[in-house]
Write a protein that holds these residues in place. Structure first.
Motif, PDB file in Angstrom:
ATOM      1  N   THR A 135      11.513  48.997  86.516  1.00 51.99           N
ATOM      2  CA  THR A 135      10.470  49.311  86.315  1.00 51.99           C
ATOM      3  C   THR A 135       9.453  48.220  87.024  1.00 51.99           C
ATOM      4  N   GLY A 137       5.607  47.183  88.989  1.00 51.46           N
ATOM      5  CA  GLY A 137       4.146  47.588  89.183  1.00 51.46           C
ATOM      6  C   GLY A 137       3.768  47.893  90.539  1.00 51.46           C
ATOM      7  N   SER A 138       4.578  48.502  91.375  1.00 50.02           N
ATOM      8  CA  SER A 138       3.833  48.384  92.834  1.00 50.02           C
ATOM      9  C   SER A 138       3.061  49.727  92.989  1.00 50.02           C
ATOM     10  N   GLU A 139       2.465  49.788  93.923  1.00 46.32           N
ATOM     11  CA  GLU A 139       1.695  51.088  94.512  1.00 46.32           C
ATOM     12  C   GLU A 139       2.152  52.211  93.997  1.00 46.32           C
ATOM     13  N   THR A 141       4.881  52.971  92.490  1.00 42.25           N
ATOM     14  CA  THR A 141       5.140  53.398  91.338  1.00 42.25           C
ATOM     15  C   THR A 141       4.050  54.054  90.331  1.00 42.25           C
ATOM     16  N   ARG A 142       2.943  53.307  90.583  1.00 45.13           N
ATOM     17  CA  ARG A 142       1.665  54.102  89.975  1.00 45.13           C
ATOM     18  C   ARG A 142       1.433  55.340  90.369  1.00 45.13           C
ATOM     19  N   GLN A 143       1.612  55.519  91.790  1.00 37.79           N
ATOM     20  CA  GLN A 143       1.348  57.011  92.269  1.00 37.79           C
ATOM     21  C   GLN A 143       2.415  57.810  91.688  1.00 37.79           C
ATOM     22  N   ALA A 145       3.933  57.620  88.624  1.00 38.33           N
ATOM     23  CA  ALA A 145       3.578  57.701  87.277  1.00 38.33           C
ATOM     24  C   ALA A 145       2.347  58.678  87.272  1.00 38.33           C
ATOM     25  N   ALA A 146       1.470  58.693  88.052  1.00 32.81           N
ATOM     26  CA  ALA A 146       0.384  59.691  87.941  1.00 32.81           C
ATOM     27  C   ALA A 146       0.797  61.051  88.379  1.00 32.81           C
TER      28      ALA A 146
END
Length: 355
Positions: A135, A137-139, A141-143, A145-146
């Motif tokens: 896991t 915290g890259s961009e 990954t956040r996208q 997750a959204a």
């Protein structure tokens, strides 16, 4: 042995090329078999997946459970009012706890059953396989997750099924009502500004040690000492706990030259002996920690800190006003007595106080 295998280059080569390994069992050598991924079992559609009428019926059942939770929460409030606790009557305590607990428990149980029934009958039931990965915290990954949250919203039908969504919101809002009623009933039933503006302290009332009720002489209060103080008539009061929650006082002695009393309060202390309310002006916790070297009073709940040398003004923490000061003097026998009651309300300041 493992040590010999590590030193054998052929064994290392076999591992590197993923060749079949052999396990020795006694005198026999048994080759291990390589298993294939059997895959996921065939999907078994539910009744609600095949019949729209069943899907609609399940949606109504979930909403009914949420509405049922609203009813139970309201009944808990009604039970709290209908079965009041009478001091000294254990039967009234049992009835109050029984019906209040039943209402709250059934309200929460209805929400839980409704949520489980929702997930079992209406949310997607297909099998999923997720690969393990780190896991980060890259961009991206956040996208991702959204996107997952958005997909979950679509698949669960939370944004689409208005009946279930609104009934769930209603159940959650109603569920907190019993707690609001219970905690509000713990406070004063009249204007807090009026209730907390007057305590048992009055002119000539002796300061006594908590909890023994022993009178305090000014000569007994040494530099650096602190006394937990109550009014002399507190122990005979019918509402002792309620009155103590307002009238508790901390008594300290400093060098007179260390005190910086504001105009009009020069005579509220006696030879460096000062008395301040023990009730924190943040949320009413007992201020019980006194630092002799800095002359600071500390509230252990939220670390509000008051400077005794500066009329107990707030120097740190969430408290918004100084601790109220109790004017004191000595009587003919040298005992400490109050000059009057507090000149302002004691305790928390989260309501609108009179200016």
């Amino acid at each position: 042995m493992a040590d010999h295998d590590d030193e054998n280059p052929e064994a290392g080569s076999a591992v590197a090329h993923h060749e079949p390994r052999q396990i020795s069992s006694g005198t026999a050598v048994i080759p291990t078999e390589q298993f294939e991924n059997p895959g996921e079992p065939p999907h078994r559609p539910r009744v609600t997946d095949k019949d729209p009428q069943e899907e609609k019926r399940a949606e109504r059942q979930v909403s009914f459970l949420f509405f049922l939770s609203v009813i139970f929460s309201c009944l808990a409030v009604a039970a709290y009012i209908a079965f009041p606790i009478t001091p000294g009557d254990t039967h009234s305590i049992r009835l109050n706890n029984l019906f209040l607990g039943l209402g709250i428990s059934l309200g929460l149980l209805s929400i839980g059953i409704g949520a489980v029934h929702w997930s079992k009958t209406l949310m997607p039931s297909r099998e999923l396989t997720e690969m393990r990965h780190l896991t980060r915290g890259s961009e991206p990954t956040r996208q991702k997750a959204a996107e997952v949250f958005e997909l979950g919203n679509k698949e669960s039908g939370f944004g689409r099924r208005a009946l279930i969504r609104n009934s769930l919101f209603g159940a959650l809002v109603a569920f907190i009502l019993p707690g609001v009623v219970i905690f509000r009933d713990l406070g004063p039933k009249t204007d807090p500004n009026v209730v907390l503006k007057h305590t048992l302290w009055k002119k000539g009332m002796h300061l006594t040690i908590d909890p023994t009720g022993t009178r305090i002489k000014a000569s007994d209060v040494t530099l650096g000492s602190v006394f937990h103080v109550i009014p002399e008539n507190l122990l005979t009061s019918e509402d002792m706990l309620e009155e103590k929650a307002k009238a508790a006082v901390l008594l300290m002695r400093l060098k007179p030259e260390d005190l910086h009393e504001p105009a009009g309060r020069e005579n509220w202390q006696y030879n460096g002996i000062v008395a301040y309310s023990k009730i924190c002006t943040h949320v009413g916790c007992p201020v019980a920690l006194y630092e002799q070297q800095t002359h600071h009073l500390l509230c252990p709940c939220h670390q509000s800190t008051f400077d005794v040398t500066e009329n107990c003004k707030v120097i740190f923490g969430p408290a918004s006003r100084p601790l109220p000061q109790l004017p004191i003097m000595v009587d003919d026998e040298g005992y400490l007595v109050a000059q009057s009651d507090f000149h302002e309300p004691v305790g928390p300041s989260f309501w609108e106080r009179d200016k």
